[in-house]
Motif scaffolding. Structure first.
Motif, PDB file in Angstrom:
ATOM      1  N   ARG A 158      -2.868  31.697  17.892  1.00 28.03           N
ATOM      2  CA  ARG A 158      -2.732  33.012  17.274  1.00 28.03           C
ATOM      3  C   ARG A 158      -1.434  33.053  16.472  1.00 28.03           C
ATOM      4  N   ILE A 159      -1.566  33.481  15.218  1.00 23.84           N
ATOM      5  CA  ILE A 159      -0.447  33.487  14.277  1.00 23.84           C
ATOM      6  C   ILE A 159      -0.229  34.896  13.748  1.00 23.84           C
ATOM      7  N   LEU A 160       1.006  35.331  13.702  1.00 20.75           N
ATOM      8  CA  LEU A 160       1.357  36.604  13.067  1.00 20.75           C
ATOM      9  C   LEU A 160       2.375  36.333  11.961  1.00 20.75           C
ATOM     10  N   GLU A 161       2.113  36.948  10.809  1.00 20.59           N
ATOM     11  CA  GLU A 161       3.018  36.847   9.660  1.00 20.59           C
ATOM     12  C   GLU A 161       3.322  35.398   9.315  1.00 20.59           C
ATOM     13  N   ALA A 162       2.244  34.603   9.217  1.00 22.38           N
ATOM     14  CA  ALA A 162       2.325  33.189   8.811  1.00 22.38           C
ATOM     15  C   ALA A 162       3.201  32.357   9.734  1.00 22.38           C
ATOM     16  N   GLY A 163       3.369  32.824  10.968  1.00 22.97           N
ATOM     17  CA  GLY A 163       4.156  32.079  11.941  1.00 22.97           C
ATOM     18  C   GLY A 163       5.600  32.505  12.043  1.00 22.97           C
ATOM     19  N   ARG A 164       6.048  33.341  11.122  1.00 22.86           N
ATOM     20  CA  ARG A 164       7.445  33.796  11.186  1.00 22.86           C
ATOM     21  C   ARG A 164       7.663  34.699  12.408  1.00 22.86           C
ATOM     22  N   ARG A 165       6.724  35.572  12.649  1.00 21.12           N
ATOM     23  CA  ARG A 165       6.868  36.525  13.749  1.00 21.12           C
ATOM     24  C   ARG A 165       6.365  35.943  15.080  1.00 21.12           C
ATOM     25  N   LEU A 166       5.203  35.273  15.054  1.00 22.45           N
ATOM     26  CA  LEU A 166       4.652  34.764  16.306  1.00 22.45           C
ATOM     27  C   LEU A 166       3.763  33.557  16.061  1.00 22.45           C
ATOM     28  N   ILE A 167       3.910  32.559  16.933  1.00 26.08           N
ATOM     29  CA  ILE A 167       2.964  31.447  17.075  1.00 26.08           C
ATOM     30  C   ILE A 167       2.651  31.365  18.563  1.00 26.08           C
ATOM     31  N   GLU A 168       1.397  31.544  18.904  1.00 26.20           N
ATOM     32  CA  GLU A 168       0.994  31.508  20.314  1.00 26.20           C
ATOM     33  C   GLU A 168      -0.136  30.500  20.477  1.00 26.20           C
ATOM     34  N   VAL A 169       0.065  29.551  21.379  1.00 27.56           N
ATOM     35  CA  VAL A 169      -0.946  28.515  21.636  1.00 27.56           C
ATOM     36  C   VAL A 169      -1.296  28.541  23.120  1.00 27.56           C
ATOM     37  N   THR A 170      -2.585  28.713  23.397  1.00 25.80           N
ATOM     38  CA  THR A 170      -3.086  28.758  24.769  1.00 25.80           C
ATOM     39  C   THR A 170      -4.072  27.621  24.971  1.00 25.80           C
ATOM     40  N   ASP A 171      -3.957  26.925  26.099  1.00 24.75           N
ATOM     41  CA  ASP A 171      -4.905  25.857  26.390  1.00 24.75           C
ATOM     42  C   ASP A 171      -5.350  25.930  27.840  1.00 24.75           C
ATOM     43  N   ASP A 172      -6.431  25.214  28.137  1.00 26.70           N
ATOM     44  CA  ASP A 172      -6.959  25.159  29.500  1.00 26.70           C
ATOM     45  C   ASP A 172      -6.739  23.780  30.116  1.00 26.70           C
ATOM     46  N   GLY A 173      -5.635  23.151  29.738  1.00 23.43           N
ATOM     47  CA  GLY A 173      -5.314  21.830  30.239  1.00 23.43           C
ATOM     48  C   GLY A 173      -4.804  21.840  31.671  1.00 23.43           C
ATOM     49  N   CYS A 174      -4.177  20.740  32.064  1.00 21.99           N
ATOM     50  CA  CYS A 174      -3.783  20.568  33.459  1.00 21.99           C
ATOM     51  C   CYS A 174      -2.635  21.471  33.893  1.00 21.99           C
ATOM     52  N   GLY A 175      -1.880  22.029  32.942  1.00 25.59           N
ATOM     53  CA  GLY A 175      -0.786  22.927  33.280  1.00 25.59           C
ATOM     54  C   GLY A 175       0.466  22.192  33.737  1.00 25.59           C
ATOM     55  N   ILE A 176       1.547  22.960  33.905  1.00 20.97           N
ATOM     56  CA  ILE A 176       2.841  22.439  34.355  1.00 20.97           C
ATOM     57  C   ILE A 176       3.221  23.174  35.626  1.00 20.97           C
ATOM     58  N   SER A 177       3.640  22.465  36.618  1.00 27.30           N
ATOM     59  CA  SER A 177       4.021  23.116  37.873  1.00 27.30           C
ATOM     60  C   SER A 177       5.272  23.963  37.665  1.00 27.30           C
ATOM     61  N   SER A 178       5.397  25.030  38.428  1.00 27.26           N
ATOM     62  CA  SER A 178       6.553  25.914  38.310  1.00 27.26           C
ATOM     63  C   SER A 178       7.864  25.160  38.507  1.00 27.26           C
ATOM     64  N   ALA A 179       7.855  24.173  39.393  1.00 25.98           N
ATOM     65  CA  ALA A 179       9.073  23.415  39.676  1.00 25.98           C
ATOM     66  C   ALA A 179       9.540  22.595  38.483  1.00 25.98           C
ATOM     67  N   GLU A 180       8.645  22.340  37.521  1.00 23.96           N
ATOM     68  CA  GLU A 180       8.994  21.496  36.383  1.00 23.96           C
ATOM     69  C   GLU A 180       9.156  22.271  35.083  1.00 23.96           C
ATOM     70  N   LEU A 181       8.974  23.593  35.101  1.00 24.93           N
ATOM     71  CA  LEU A 181       9.039  24.359  33.862  1.00 24.93           C
ATOM     72  C   LEU A 181      10.411  24.278  33.205  1.00 24.93           C
ATOM     73  N   ALA A 182      11.480  24.401  33.987  1.00 24.80           N
ATOM     74  CA  ALA A 182      12.826  24.324  33.412  1.00 24.80           C
ATOM     75  C   ALA A 182      13.068  22.946  32.813  1.00 24.80           C
ATOM     76  N   LEU A 183      12.540  21.922  33.451  1.00 25.14           N
ATOM     77  CA  LEU A 183      12.689  20.564  32.942  1.00 25.14           C
ATOM     78  C   LEU A 183      11.881  20.360  31.667  1.00 25.14           C
ATOM     79  N   ALA A 184      10.758  21.062  31.554  1.00 24.03           N
ATOM     80  CA  ALA A 184       9.889  20.901  30.382  1.00 24.03           C
ATOM     81  C   ALA A 184      10.566  21.332  29.091  1.00 24.03           C
TER      82      ALA A 184
END
Length: 357
Positions: free
Chosen positions: A45-71
Motif C-alpha cells: 500500500r502506497i500513499l503519495e507515491a511513497g513519500r507519505r507511506l509505504i506499507e508491505v504486508t506478507d504471510d511469511g514465516c514472521g520474526i520472533s519478538s525476541a529478534e525484532l530489535a536485532l532485525a
C-alpha cells in the motif's frame, strides 16, 4: 577540518544513500524480504507515491519478538553465517542492511508474529532511534510501515521525481517481481486504489497482460531452454513487436532482478539484422544457475551480478532466444502453407477468454 569519526546517525544516512535511492528502493527491499520469508501473498500500500507511506504486508514465516530489535540493527541477518556463504547465496537478501537503512531515513514500524507464537511484537524506529518493544496481535507474518521517507534528509527528498514517475517506478518493480514469482499473490494499491492484483496461480501470461496489455501478452514467444546447469525461461517479443529503448528488457538471475549489459547484448544478438536501427525487443527472461556460478555481492543495491562463466551464459541466453524465435517462424510457415481445412483450430486459453469477455 580535522579528521574525525562520523557519528552513527550520519554514517547510517550515508549507508542508506547507497541502498535507498527512492520509494521504489524501499518497496524492493521489503518485497524481497517477504519472498525470502516464504510469503504466498504480498500486499503493498502506497500513499503519495511513497513519500507519505509505504506499507508491505506478507504471510511469511514472521520474526520472533525476541529478534525484532536485532532485525533493525545494521549487519544483522539470518541468511549468512560465514564469508564462504557469500558464494552459496540462495536468498534475495543477505547483507542485513535493508531495514536498518530504511529506518535511518524514515519512521519505521515493524510488526511480526511467527506461526508458533500466540502474540507477536512491534518495534518502532524513527531516524535510527529504536523505541522499546511492544506486544502486538495480528495474523502470522510481517507488516512493515515506512512513513515520511527522507523526512530527515531533505536534500534527498528534493531529488525525488514527480509523483507519477515515482508511482511508475513502483508499478514496474512490483509487476516484474510478480512475473518472477507467479505463484505468489501480489496486491498493489496507490492511495487506496488497486493498481495490480495477481492470482498467484503460476500463470506468467496473466502478469504479462497486467504489464503490457492482453494483445502484447498474447504475442509474446515463450522461451524454455536448458543446457547443463544453465536454464533460461520466460518470454520474448516477435520481430514485429518492438520498443524505442531497452527499458523493456527484464532479466532475473536466480530470482533476483538484475541489470546486466552482457545479458542485454546476448539477447540483442539473437535479433541481429532482424530489427530496424533504434528498435529493441520486449523480454522477460529468468536465468537459473547454481549459486556458486554467480557472484551477487558486487553492488550495494544487489542490482548487478558477475558470472563465473560469462561466455557460457551469454551464448546460452542468445541461443535460447533464437530457438524461441525460430520455433515461432516454423509454426507460422506451417500454418501459411496449410490449406484452410488442414489448419488446426483450438479455442483460446481460458485466461484470454476471461480477459476479453
Amino acid at each position: 577540518m580535522p579528521i574525525h569519526i562520523l557519528d552513527d546517525a550520519v554514517a547510517s544516512q550515508i549507508a542508506a544513500g547507497e541502498v535507498i535511492e527512492r520509494p521504489a528502493s524501499v518497496v524492493k527491499e521489503l518485497v524481497e524480504n517477504a519472498l525470502d520469508a516464504g510469503a504466498r501473498q504480498v500486499e503493498i500500500r502506497i500513499l503519495e507515491a511513497g513519500r507519505r507511506l509505504i506499507e508491505v504486508t506478507d504471510d511469511g514465516c514472521g520474526i520472533s519478538s525476541a529478534e525484532l530489535a536485532l532485525a533493525v540493527a545494521r549487519h544483522a541477518t539470518s541468511k549468512l553465517q560465514s564469508a564462504a556463504d557469500l558464494f552459496q547465496i540462495t536468498t534475495l537478501g543477505f547483507r542485513g542492511e535493508a531495514l536498518a537503512s530504511i529506518a535511518s531515513v524514515s519512521r519505521l514500524t515493524l510488526t511480526s508474529r511467527t506461526t508458533d507464537s500466540a502474540v507477536g511484537g512491534r518495534i518502532r524506529v524513527e531516524g535510527g532511534k529504536v523505541a522499546p518493544l511492544e506486544a502486538a496481535g495480528g495474523p502470522p507474518g510481517t507488516l512493515v510501515r515506512v512513513e515520511d521517507l527522507f523526512y530527515n534528509v531533505p536534500a534527498r527528498l528534493k531529488f525525488l521525481k514527480r509523483d507519477l514517475t515515482e508511482r511508475q517506478q513502483i508499478d514496474g518493480l512490483v509487476t516484474r517481481y510478480a512475473l518472477a514469482y507467479p505463484h505468489v499473490r501480489f496486491h498493489l494499491y496507490h492511495d487506496g486504489r488497486p493498481t495490480l492484483q495477481t492470482s498467484g496461480k503460476g500463470d506468467r501470461r496473466e502478469v504479462l497482460a497486467n504489464l503490457y496489455g492482453v494483445d502484447v501478452a498474447r504475442q509474446m514467444l515463450e522461451v524454455d531452454y536448458q543446457d547443463g546447469r544453465l536454464s533460461v525461461t520466460g518470454f520474448i517479443s516477435p520481430v514485429a513487436l518492438t520498443r524505442s529503448n531497452r527499458r523493456e528488457l527484464t532479466f532475473f538471475v536466480n530470482g533476483r532482478w538484475v541489470q546486466d549489459a552482457s545479458l542485454s547484448a546476448a539477447l540483442l544478438q539473437a535479433y541481429h539484422t532482424l530489427l530496424m536501427v533504434g528498435r529493441f525487443p520486449i523480454a522477460a527472461l529468468f536465468i537459473t544457475l547454481p549459486p556458486d556460478a554467480v557472484d551477487v555481492n558486487v553492488h550495494p543495491a544487489k542490482a548487478e551480478v558477475r558470472f563465473r562463466d560469462q561466455d557460457g551464459v551469454f551464448s546460452g541466453v542468445s541461443r535460447a532466444a533464437r530457438r524461441a524465435s525460430r520455433a515461432k517462424t516454423q509454426l507460422r510457415t506451417f500454418f501459411t502453407s496449410s490449406t484452410p481445412s488442414q489448419k488446426p483450430s483450438a479455442p483460446p486459453p481460458a485466461f484470454w477468454s476471461r480477459r476479453t469477455t
